[in-house]
Design a protein around this motif. Structure first.
Motif, PDB file in Angstrom:
ATOM      1  N   UNK A 153      -8.252   9.794  -0.007  1.00 47.65           N
ATOM      2  CA  UNK A 153      -9.614   9.743  -0.533  1.00 47.65           C
ATOM      3  C   UNK A 153     -10.331  11.023  -0.111  1.00 47.65           C
ATOM      4  N   UNK A 154     -11.230  11.494  -0.947  1.00 49.56           N
ATOM      5  CA  UNK A 154     -11.937  12.744  -0.672  1.00 49.56           C
ATOM      6  C   UNK A 154     -13.440  12.524  -0.768  1.00 49.56           C
ATOM      7  N   UNK A 155     -14.165  13.115   0.172  1.00 50.77           N
ATOM      8  CA  UNK A 155     -15.625  13.148   0.112  1.00 50.77           C
ATOM      9  C   UNK A 155     -16.057  14.525  -0.370  1.00 50.77           C
ATOM     10  N   UNK A 156     -16.887  14.557  -1.404  1.00 44.19           N
ATOM     11  CA  UNK A 156     -17.364  15.806  -1.978  1.00 44.19           C
ATOM     12  C   UNK A 156     -18.878  15.895  -1.850  1.00 44.19           C
ATOM     13  N   UNK A 157     -19.359  17.122  -1.722  1.00 49.52           N
ATOM     14  CA  UNK A 157     -20.782  17.435  -1.803  1.00 49.52           C
ATOM     15  C   UNK A 157     -21.015  18.063  -3.177  1.00 49.52           C
ATOM     16  N   UNK A 158     -21.923  17.480  -3.972  1.00 49.14           N
ATOM     17  CA  UNK A 158     -22.105  17.971  -5.335  1.00 49.14           C
ATOM     18  C   UNK A 158     -22.668  19.390  -5.363  1.00 49.14           C
ATOM     19  N   UNK A 159     -23.230  19.869  -4.229  1.00 46.11           N
ATOM     20  CA  UNK A 159     -23.751  21.227  -4.184  1.00 46.11           C
ATOM     21  C   UNK A 159     -22.663  22.258  -3.908  1.00 46.11           C
ATOM     22  N   UNK A 160     -21.505  21.772  -3.436  1.00 44.78           N
ATOM     23  CA  UNK A 160     -20.402  22.684  -3.130  1.00 44.78           C
ATOM     24  C   UNK A 160     -19.097  21.947  -3.417  1.00 44.78           C
ATOM     25  N   UNK A 161     -18.602  22.107  -4.630  1.00 46.39           N
ATOM     26  CA  UNK A 161     -17.421  21.368  -5.069  1.00 46.39           C
ATOM     27  C   UNK A 161     -16.155  22.211  -5.038  1.00 46.39           C
ATOM     28  N   UNK A 162     -16.199  23.355  -4.323  1.00 41.86           N
ATOM     29  CA  UNK A 162     -14.998  24.183  -4.204  1.00 41.86           C
ATOM     30  C   UNK A 162     -13.934  23.529  -3.337  1.00 41.86           C
ATOM     31  N   UNK A 163     -14.362  22.668  -2.429  1.00 38.00           N
ATOM     32  CA  UNK A 163     -13.427  21.960  -1.554  1.00 38.00           C
ATOM     33  C   UNK A 163     -14.100  20.691  -1.060  1.00 38.00           C
ATOM     34  N   UNK A 164     -13.325  19.661  -0.722  1.00 43.98           N
ATOM     35  CA  UNK A 164     -13.922  18.422  -0.212  1.00 43.98           C
ATOM     36  C   UNK A 164     -14.487  18.612   1.194  1.00 43.98           C
ATOM     37  N   UNK A 165     -15.515  17.860   1.517  1.00 49.07           N
ATOM     38  CA  UNK A 165     -16.084  17.919   2.858  1.00 49.07           C
ATOM     39  C   UNK A 165     -15.219  17.177   3.880  1.00 49.07           C
ATOM     40  N   UNK A 166     -14.426  16.208   3.416  1.00 46.94           N
ATOM     41  CA  UNK A 166     -13.563  15.446   4.319  1.00 46.94           C
ATOM     42  C   UNK A 166     -12.400  14.860   3.525  1.00 46.94           C
ATOM     43  N   UNK A 167     -11.220  14.869   4.154  1.00 49.63           N
ATOM     44  CA  UNK A 167     -10.036  14.219   3.587  1.00 49.63           C
ATOM     45  C   UNK A 167      -9.777  12.951   4.397  1.00 49.63           C
ATOM     46  N   UNK A 168      -9.738  11.821   3.725  1.00 46.90           N
ATOM     47  CA  UNK A 168      -9.535  10.534   4.387  1.00 46.90           C
ATOM     48  C   UNK A 168      -8.099  10.081   4.132  1.00 46.90           C
ATOM     49  N   UNK A 169      -7.317  10.012   5.206  1.00 40.94           N
ATOM     50  CA  UNK A 169      -5.892   9.716   5.088  1.00 40.94           C
ATOM     51  C   UNK A 169      -5.561   8.342   5.658  1.00 40.94           C
ATOM     52  N   UNK A 170      -4.394   7.830   5.251  1.00 40.67           N
ATOM     53  CA  UNK A 170      -3.937   6.549   5.774  1.00 40.67           C
ATOM     54  C   UNK A 170      -3.103   5.764   4.787  1.00 40.67           C
ATOM     55  N   UNK A 171      -3.489   5.774   3.525  1.00 41.04           N
ATOM     56  CA  UNK A 171      -2.724   5.056   2.509  1.00 41.04           C
ATOM     57  C   UNK A 171      -1.383   5.754   2.266  1.00 41.04           C
ATOM     58  N   UNK A 172      -0.416   4.972   1.809  1.00 33.72           N
ATOM     59  CA  UNK A 172       0.920   5.507   1.531  1.00 33.72           C
ATOM     60  C   UNK A 172       1.251   5.438   0.044  1.00 33.72           C
ATOM     61  N   UNK A 173       0.281   5.059  -0.777  1.00 37.75           N
ATOM     62  CA  UNK A 173       0.453   5.038  -2.242  1.00 37.75           C
ATOM     63  C   UNK A 173      -0.884   5.407  -2.870  1.00 37.75           C
ATOM     64  N   UNK A 174      -0.908   5.493  -4.187  1.00 36.83           N
ATOM     65  CA  UNK A 174      -2.106   5.928  -4.897  1.00 36.83           C
ATOM     66  C   UNK A 174      -3.295   5.027  -4.576  1.00 36.83           C
ATOM     67  N   UNK A 175      -4.465   5.654  -4.366  1.00 37.81           N
ATOM     68  CA  UNK A 175      -5.706   4.919  -4.130  1.00 37.81           C
ATOM     69  C   UNK A 175      -6.356   4.646  -5.479  1.00 37.81           C
ATOM     70  N   UNK A 176      -6.666   3.379  -5.740  1.00 42.34           N
ATOM     71  CA  UNK A 176      -7.118   2.965  -7.065  1.00 42.34           C
ATOM     72  C   UNK A 176      -8.622   2.756  -7.166  1.00 42.34           C
ATOM     73  N   UNK A 177      -9.296   2.464  -6.061  1.00 43.40           N
ATOM     74  CA  UNK A 177     -10.733   2.206  -6.133  1.00 43.40           C
ATOM     75  C   UNK A 177     -11.390   2.470  -4.789  1.00 43.40           C
ATOM     76  N   UNK A 178     -12.678   2.804  -4.835  1.00 43.23           N
ATOM     77  CA  UNK A 178     -13.491   2.989  -3.632  1.00 43.23           C
ATOM     78  C   UNK A 178     -14.845   2.327  -3.865  1.00 43.23           C
ATOM     79  N   UNK A 179     -15.524   1.963  -2.775  1.00 44.14           N
ATOM     80  CA  UNK A 179     -16.862   1.380  -2.857  1.00 44.14           C
ATOM     81  C   UNK A 179     -17.591   1.666  -1.549  1.00 44.14           C
ATOM     82  N   UNK A 180     -18.833   2.146  -1.657  1.00 42.30           N
ATOM     83  CA  UNK A 180     -19.629   2.477  -0.480  1.00 42.30           C
ATOM     84  C   UNK A 180     -20.315   1.225   0.065  1.00 42.30           C
TER      85      UNK A 180
END
Length: 376
Positions: free
Chosen positions: A180-207
């Motif tokens: 999962x990736x956290x992005x800042x809409x003001x700077x989309x050249x790279x994610x602000x954070x990479x969230x690791x842990x899953x071992x297969x495709x991530x299908x959904x997120x919810x805050x």
């Protein structure tokens, strides 16, 4: 059904592959008052559409040519307005009209004619839309001017996108590459954070409603809860019978998490597994709990505390442990290969690229997309 969204009028909107958007009452009358036939019990008779709570229906503009909806989102502040993503366009609807009030073709949004899979309104900027598409792109679109603002092409496809409700310039992306990736809409050249842990495709997120953490559902049959500024999950949920998790959502009181999986079940989880439910804590118990949390936060930098926290985490199923160890071997192999290349090359010939820079393939702004449209 490919999308659901609640409105402020105690109704819910749904869209699907059949090319229809339907509005339903949350408190539907499913009682059957037909008692003329004594041989057929009322409970065995199927309720009509009105009894099921159906209020209104909208048809896809291109239903004759096989049009279908992929996503739906209700506006945060403007009543009766919602957006839909389909095979060919993003449409802005008003519930008082039978056709879209605005329609943006996919090549106007993405620079090509690819399908838009996810569309989300920004909680603060009423005219800002974020979207995902099949060409591995995530982007921003201004509804007022009808122009694309930015678009970022990722290394793999994004499956879901959600805005942070408390800090609406951040958004989280669920990706096919197990992260999962956290992005800042003001700077989309790279994610602000990479969230690791899953071992297969991530299908959904919810805050969470607090905006401090989010939950992700994955093809590896698990849920993980990530803090906004941390790369590893603080909690992992799974069961023996639960299959691939397609959708997740927080409750409005931030106490529970809902998940929908491939085994046709909806499950309810505690947002914090150690908290008790169904009983009100006394003032003394609450103060004691707050004091323990403050101690953990104060001495979190000590290795002993980190070891205790790590030992308390769930290890996961046998499949997850095996895939995690295999992934670690692959990562170590890549690092070792890079170190050998640097050792046996000229100084400066091989450079270590930051991991965040490898996520984004390229970034397109409004000028770049305008040039591509002109060429077409």
């Amino acid at each position: 059904v490919t999308g659901l969204s609640l409105t402020s009028h105690n109704t819910v909107l749904s869209c699907g592959e059949d090319g229809f958007v339907r509005q339903w009452k949350l408190t539907a009358d499913t009682t059957n008052n037909n008692t003329s036939s004594s041989s057929n019990p009322p409970l065995l008779e199927a309720p009509t559409a009105e009894q099921s709570g159906l209020i209104q229906t909208w048809r896809h503009p291109n239903t004759k040519h096989g049009g279908s909806f992929k996503s739906l989102d209700v506006h945060w502040t403007i009543d009766h307005q919602f957006a839909t993503a389909s095979d060919s366009a993003v449409d802005i609807w008003n519930s008082t009209r039978s056709s879209p009030i605005q329609s943006f073709q996919s090549h106007h949004l993405t620079g090509d004619g690819d399908t838009i899979t996810v569309v989300r309104y920004n909680p603060a900027e009423s005219s800002l839309l974020a979207y995902c598409c099949y060409d591995r792109g995530i982007g921003l679109h201004d509804v007022r001017t009808g122009s694309a603002l930015k678009k970022t092409i990722l290394s793999m496809r994004a499956n879901s996108l959600e805005w942070n409700p408390m800090e609406p310039y951040y958004f989280a992306v669920a990706n096919e590459d197990t992260n999962c990736y956290s992005f800042d809409m003001r700077k989309m050249q790279s994610p602000t954070m990479i969230h690791k842990g899953h071992v297969a495709a991530v299908l959904s997120v919810a805050w969470a409603p607090t905006g401090r953490e989010f939950v992700s559902g994955s093809y590896d049959k698990t849920l993980r809860i990530f803090e906004h500024q941390k790369g590893t999950s603080r909690e992992m949920y799974f069961t023996k019978r639960m299959q691939r998790v397609f959708t997740v959502q927080y409750t409005s009181d931030n106490a529970y998490i809902l998940s929908g999986s491939d085994d046709t079940n909806i499950r309810l989880w505690r947002a914090r597994a150690s908290e008790s439910s169904g009983r009100q804590l006394t003032v003394r118990e609450e103060k004691s709990l707050q004091y323990r949390e403050a101690l953990v936060k104060k001495y979190n930098h000590l290795p002993e505390i980190h070891k205790i926290q790590k030992s308390g985490k769930r290890r996961g199923t046998k499949f997850i442990r095996k895939q995690t160890s295999l992934h670690k071997i692959q990562v170590d192999s890549k690092i070792r290969k890079l170190e050998n290349r640097i050792k046996h090359s000229k100084p400066g010939a091989v450079v270590r690229d930051p991991e965040r820079s490898k996520v984004v393939e390229k970034v397109l702004d409004d000028d770049t997309q305008a040039k591509s449209k002109t060429k077409k």
